[in-house]
Motif scaffolding. Sequence first.
Motif, mmCIF file in Angstrom:
data_model
loop_
_atom_site.group_PDB
_atom_site.id
_atom_site.type_symbol
_atom_site.label_atom_id
_atom_site.label_comp_id
_atom_site.label_asym_id
_atom_site.label_seq_id
_atom_site.Cartn_x
_atom_site.Cartn_y
_atom_site.Cartn_z
ATOM 1 N N GLN A 139 0.834 -1.199 0.000
ATOM 2 C CA GLN A 139 0.000 0.000 0.000
ATOM 3 C C GLN A 139 0.872 1.254 0.000
ATOM 4 O OE1 GLN A 139 -2.810 -0.083 3.206
ATOM 5 N NE2 GLN A 139 -3.542 1.986 2.844
ATOM 6 N N ILE A 153 1.665 4.850 1.272
ATOM 7 C CA ILE A 153 1.404 5.598 2.503
ATOM 8 C C ILE A 153 1.230 7.076 2.205
ATOM 9 C CG2 ILE A 153 2.358 6.338 4.722
ATOM 10 C CD1 ILE A 153 3.982 3.681 4.685
ATOM 11 N N TYR A 179 5.891 3.462 1.144
ATOM 12 C CA TYR A 179 5.005 2.328 0.906
ATOM 13 C C TYR A 179 5.082 1.339 2.067
ATOM 14 C CZ TYR A 179 5.111 3.875 -3.973
ATOM 15 O OH TYR A 179 5.009 4.608 -5.124
ATOM 16 N N ILE A 180 3.957 0.727 2.387
ATOM 17 C CA ILE A 180 3.959 -0.426 3.284
ATOM 18 C C ILE A 180 4.327 -1.625 2.427
ATOM 19 C CG2 ILE A 180 2.557 -1.935 4.741
ATOM 20 C CD1 ILE A 180 0.790 0.557 5.316
ATOM 21 N N GLU A 233 2.397 6.891 10.065
ATOM 22 C CA GLU A 233 1.263 6.821 9.130
ATOM 23 C C GLU A 233 0.919 5.363 8.810
ATOM 24 O OE1 GLU A 233 -0.749 9.417 7.547
ATOM 25 O OE2 GLU A 233 0.064 10.240 9.412
ATOM 26 N N ALA A 234 1.925 4.520 8.650
ATOM 27 C CA ALA A 234 1.684 3.101 8.354
ATOM 28 C C ALA A 234 0.944 2.426 9.510
ATOM 29 C CB ALA A 234 3.006 2.391 8.079
ATOM 30 N N ARG A 263 -0.904 3.929 11.700
ATOM 31 C CA ARG A 263 -2.245 4.530 11.759
ATOM 32 C C ARG A 263 -3.191 3.870 10.751
ATOM 33 N NH1 ARG A 263 -5.008 8.086 9.184
ATOM 34 N NH2 ARG A 263 -3.375 8.788 7.787
ATOM 35 N N LEU A 264 -2.686 3.507 9.599
ATOM 36 C CA LEU A 264 -3.511 2.859 8.578
ATOM 37 C C LEU A 264 -4.045 1.505 9.050
ATOM 38 C CD1 LEU A 264 -1.471 3.735 5.370
ATOM 39 C CD2 LEU A 264 -3.764 4.549 5.943
ATOM 40 N N PHE A 265 -3.321 0.869 9.968
ATOM 41 C CA PHE A 265 -3.732 -0.461 10.439
ATOM 42 C C PHE A 265 -4.442 -0.436 11.779
ATOM 43 C CE2 PHE A 265 -0.355 -1.811 7.440
ATOM 44 C CZ PHE A 265 -1.152 -2.608 6.642
ATOM 45 N N GLU A 266 -4.596 0.728 12.382
ATOM 46 C CA GLU A 266 -5.276 0.808 13.687
ATOM 47 C C GLU A 266 -6.777 0.928 13.529
ATOM 48 O OE1 GLU A 266 -1.684 2.667 16.343
ATOM 49 O OE2 GLU A 266 -3.230 4.041 15.660
#
Length: 146
Positions: A74, A76, A99-100, A140-141, A143-146
């Motif tokens: 993904q 970021i 990127y993740i 940010e990475a 945060r995207l998974f929380e």
Amino acid sequence: MEEARIFGDRLEHVHYIVRQGAYAVIINDGMVAVVKTPTGYFLPGGGLEGTETLESCLKREVFEETGYNIRILQFIGRAQKYFYSTAFHDYMASDGFFYIAEITGEQHSVFEKDHELLWIPRKDISKVLLHEHQAWAVEEAFRLFE
């Protein structure tokens, strides 16, 4: 093109060498992959060469620095960092695309022998990474998974 988050002070009347690059945030059990080099700690990745795409640059750089292939999961975001580089002895603008990613397969030989892959706890990332725009990408990475 993606609007960039800006870090560092952009000085007036200073010419900055812009270096576009792609960087991976690789997370495993709350630990983040970083590369230790003679000049500091960085996210795996680096600058574009020739006509590379961001994605092919990222895969090449991570392989050269860590010996691992990655799968990009993904995007970021984009962040720029203005700074004076003691390595290049010039003013630089790092234009980073983050990127993740995840590691795939077994480790191969590392091409850059002065690079060491380390796993750093999330809570220590901002203290370890040399550039704050890279620490921003890590947060940010998560945060995207929380």
